[in-house]
Design a protein around this motif. Structure first.
Motif, PDB file in Angstrom:
ATOM      1  N   UNK A  64       0.803  -1.214   0.000  1.00  0.00           N
ATOM      2  CA  UNK A  64       0.000   0.000   0.000  1.00  0.00           C
ATOM      3  C   UNK A  64       0.833   1.259   0.000  1.00  0.00           C
ATOM      4  N   UNK A  65       0.150   2.369   0.169  1.00  0.00           N
ATOM      5  CA  UNK A  65       0.774   3.694   0.176  1.00  0.00           C
ATOM      6  C   UNK A  65       0.441   4.354   1.510  1.00  0.00           C
ATOM      7  N   UNK A  66       1.425   5.043   2.094  1.00  0.00           N
ATOM      8  CA  UNK A  66       1.191   5.717   3.368  1.00  0.00           C
ATOM      9  C   UNK A  66       1.432   7.213   3.219  1.00  0.00           C
ATOM     10  N   UNK A  67       0.646   7.988   3.986  1.00  0.00           N
ATOM     11  CA  UNK A  67       0.791   9.446   4.018  1.00  0.00           C
ATOM     12  C   UNK A  67       1.082   9.865   5.446  1.00  0.00           C
ATOM     13  N   UNK A  68       2.131  10.662   5.616  1.00  0.00           N
ATOM     14  CA  UNK A  68       2.502  11.156   6.939  1.00  0.00           C
ATOM     15  C   UNK A  68       2.065  12.609   7.070  1.00  0.00           C
ATOM     16  N   UNK A 117      -4.584   0.756   1.137  1.00  0.00           N
ATOM     17  CA  UNK A 117      -4.161  -0.605   0.798  1.00  0.00           C
ATOM     18  C   UNK A 117      -4.507  -0.905  -0.653  1.00  0.00           C
ATOM     19  N   UNK A 118      -3.533  -1.426  -1.408  1.00  0.00           N
ATOM     20  CA  UNK A 118      -3.743  -1.762  -2.807  1.00  0.00           C
ATOM     21  C   UNK A 118      -3.470  -3.251  -3.018  1.00  0.00           C
ATOM     22  N   UNK A 147       2.437  -4.378  -5.550  1.00  0.00           N
ATOM     23  CA  UNK A 147       3.486  -3.371  -5.451  1.00  0.00           C
ATOM     24  C   UNK A 147       3.443  -2.430  -6.652  1.00  0.00           C
ATOM     25  N   UNK A 148       3.027  -2.931  -7.805  1.00  0.00           N
ATOM     26  CA  UNK A 148       2.902  -2.079  -8.997  1.00  0.00           C
ATOM     27  C   UNK A 148       1.875  -0.979  -8.745  1.00  0.00           C
ATOM     28  N   UNK A 149       0.706  -1.361  -8.197  1.00  0.00           N
ATOM     29  CA  UNK A 149      -0.307  -0.352  -7.889  1.00  0.00           C
ATOM     30  C   UNK A 149       0.203   0.642  -6.855  1.00  0.00           C
ATOM     31  N   UNK A 150       0.970   0.146  -5.876  1.00  0.00           N
ATOM     32  CA  UNK A 150       1.524   1.043  -4.848  1.00  0.00           C
ATOM     33  C   UNK A 150       2.478   2.058  -5.467  1.00  0.00           C
ATOM     34  N   UNK A 151       3.319   1.610  -6.389  1.00  0.00           N
ATOM     35  CA  UNK A 151       4.256   2.506  -7.068  1.00  0.00           C
ATOM     36  C   UNK A 151       3.526   3.610  -7.823  1.00  0.00           C
TER      37      UNK A 151
END
Length: 605
Positions: free
Chosen positions: A18-22, A68-69, A72-76
């Protein structure tokens, strides 16, 4: 970790990609990252052997949210989209010319295959991608030429051929330029490539697997390794991603409920791209269903007063009994029919899956967070030897101003569930002199204690003995008995080194108390103090900036007409000056480093 208990948070994080935002104390996104395993990646930020830049980032974190995706391709891809949207200050921004490439099959009579960066125009042909793995794309293009013998030359080169070129000689092109292949046969090869890219034709992968196994059986291990690598390139190109497409306009809303807490995860899809994911935690009544939460959200958001950008469709995680009635309400607001969809497939199903997984992860994290809030709240009361069961709230006060301008005080309230924002208050300081923090504290406590029937039993002051003394005096004058504490900044203003003071009513003295920096009590005090600071400074800046419309440099203390004129002549505008460093301002005659820092401090607040 001021305002952020990473140990407790990491216990709740999923191991999914997934991707995270801080976020920082001002609720601004300061960093966007991606991970194949979110738990492992986020844990790495809180190790002891991190770089200086990372330590600065970690020190600024107050909240982390994840999306959450599926891979890893979608996360990129989602990571890049969100970096472009938020432009976080701790990210190295990707420039347009470094965008992920697409595979283009042109719309020519005899289509050519090539890589393409930048905007996609359907008139140019069919686009596949984008592909974060650039090397895989280029290797795939080589294999596609070998297998399908499609041209990769420019149109001008193609139009001026009278005989086949080298690509035909080495069997990488079927030479349509000179009629060595019919149009029908050439387009059949193009169709085979399209089917492969769309995952509808596994012939190439099956062929590569057979060749790899055959080479391995014949002990031709180098050849087997080449086929293995080729298979990897094909798999990475054929892997379907749903984060970015070339079309689609939808709002995707998923709801998850756990332990009496609801999380709404909202994805806004515009032109096929996910825009600024959002997670909300609405208050719900006991036993309320997810469909009811979604219904309430729909009626609040999609109405004429909100002026929201309306999508082509709304995809929801739970079906609604009053679906048609709600669609009618939305239609009356926007003047067109916007369908509510809960049973969806393919691309829409993938978007909904991302929202559902993210909603579930968010609500689980929030439920654990509430449990941790309760634990810290009880530990705080226990450390102060407060056993009175009627103690339900703790308040904290802070004062904010810019050189005495527009002084504002804040009051935030925490209970066992964390921040209780309905009880937050701000006070515009009216009688205290400019830059008089003690006077401001005196005024706010007098007003608060004399005009508030819903007082907290424990009050924390952001400040040392001087500020705490003002609270003590106001309590005595109002004949109110509350527990009073002060939190003074430590040496070098470093987190964890704060000095804590407590008023002892029995001795009428202020005692310094000691609490380990890693203790739950310390985390509670830091959290409420940082929230009071955030609330005060945000309110102050909003009030100050509203008044400063048309502000000139001349209004900065110590800056007269001459220096203001020199600065504006040199840099052009106040807006430009705000973006500069103190060292850059010192290029102007008469502006010392101290004056430059004062100017920027005033302008930026």
């Amino acid at each position: 970790m001021p305002g952020f208990d990473h140990r407790s948070y990491l216990k709740t994080v999923t191991e999914s990609p997934g991707v995270y935002r801080m976020f920082d104390k001002d609720a601004q996104v300061i960093y966007v990252g991606k991970a194949n395993n979110l738990k492992n990646r986020l844990s790495s930020y809180f190790q002891t052997n991190i770089s200086r830049k990372t330590s600065h980032l970690v020190a600024a974190i107050t909240r982390i949210e994840v999306t959450i995706v599926n891979s890893e391709v979608e996360a990129l891809i989602l990571e890049r989209e969100l970096i472009a949207q938020y432009r976080p200050k701790y990210n190295v921004l990707l420039r347009d010319d470094k965008s992920y490439p697409y595979l283009l099959i042109s719309s020519d009579e005899f289509p050519r295959i090539s890589s393409h960066r930048g905007k996609t125009n359907p008139k140019k042909g069919q686009f596949f991608g984008p592909y974060p793995n650039t090397a895989a794309l280029y290797h795939f293009l080589e294999m596609a030429q070998k297998l399908f013998k499609l041209r990769n030359c420019s149109n001008s080169f193609f139009a001026n051929r009278s005989r086949p070129c080298l690509q035909y000689q080495i069997q990488r092109c079927s030479a349509p330029c000179v009629g060595r292949i019919s149009s029908d046969d050439y387009h059949q090869d193009v169709l085979s490539l399209v089917q492969l890219l769309e995952g509808r034709n596994n012939t190439l992968q099956a062929t590569l697997i057979d060749k790899m196994e055959s080479a391995s059986s014949n002990q031709e291990y180098e050849k087997a390794a080449e086929y293995r690598d080729a298979l990897g390139y094909v798999s990475s190109l054929v892997e379907k991603q749903f984060v970015v497409t070339d079309k689609g306009s939808a709002d995707v809303i998923a709801c998850a409920i756990d332990k009496g807490i609801a999380a709404l995860y909202v994805l806004r899809i515009r032109s096929g791209k996910i825009m600024s994911p959002e997670v909300l935690y609405p208050k719900i009544r006991l036993g309320q269903e997810a469909s009811e939460v979604i219904k309430t959200y729909l009626l609040e958001i999609y109405n004429p007063t909100t002026n929201n950008d309306a999508p082509a469709e709304i995809i929801i995680s739970h079906g609604l009994e009053e679906k048609e009635a709600i669609e009618s309400v939305i239609k009356s607001a926007y003047g067109r029919h916007i369908p509510l969809l809960s049973s969806v497939k393919t691309q829409r199903r993938a978007w909904l899956s991302i929202a559902e997984k993210s909603a579930q992860a968010s609500v689980s994290s929030k439920a654990d967070s509430f449990s941790q809030h309760a634990s810290r709240f009880e530990a705080f009361l226990s450390a102060l030897n407060i056993t009175d069961e009627c103690v339900e709230k703790v308040s904290c006060f802070d004062v904010s101003h810019t050189f005495g301008e527009e002084t504002v005080a804040s009051c935030v309230v925490f209970d066992k569930d964390g921040p209780n924002k309905k009880l937050y208050r701000t006070y515009n300081i009216k009688t205290a002199k400019k830059s008089d923090d003690y006077g401001a504290m005196k005024e706010v406590f007098e007003r608060h204690f004399n005009n508030n029937s819903n007082l907290a039993n424990v009050v924390i002051v952001d400040g040392g003995k001087g500020q705490l003394s003002q609270a003590i005096k106001a309590c005595k004058d109002a004949q109110i008995e509350v527990q009073l504490l002060g939190v003074a900044k430590g040496e070098g203003r470093k987190a964890g080194l704060e000095r804590l003071y407590r008023y002892n009513a029995a001795t009428d003295l202020i005692d310094e108390i000691s609490i380990p920096p890693t203790d739950k009590v310390h985390h509670f005090i830091q959290s409420i103090r940082d929230e009071a600071h955030r609330f005060a400074i945000t309110t102050h800046r909003r009030k100050r900036d509203k008044k400063r419309v048309g502000t000139t440099l001349e209004e900065i203390p110590g800056i007269g007409k001459a220096k203001a004129s020199l600065l504006l002549n040199h840099f052009g505008s106040v807006k430009k000056i705000k973006t500069l460093s103190p060292q850059e301002l010192t290029r102007v005659k008469g502006i010392s480093l101290a004056v430059a820092e004062k100017i920027l401090s005033y302008l930026k607040g």
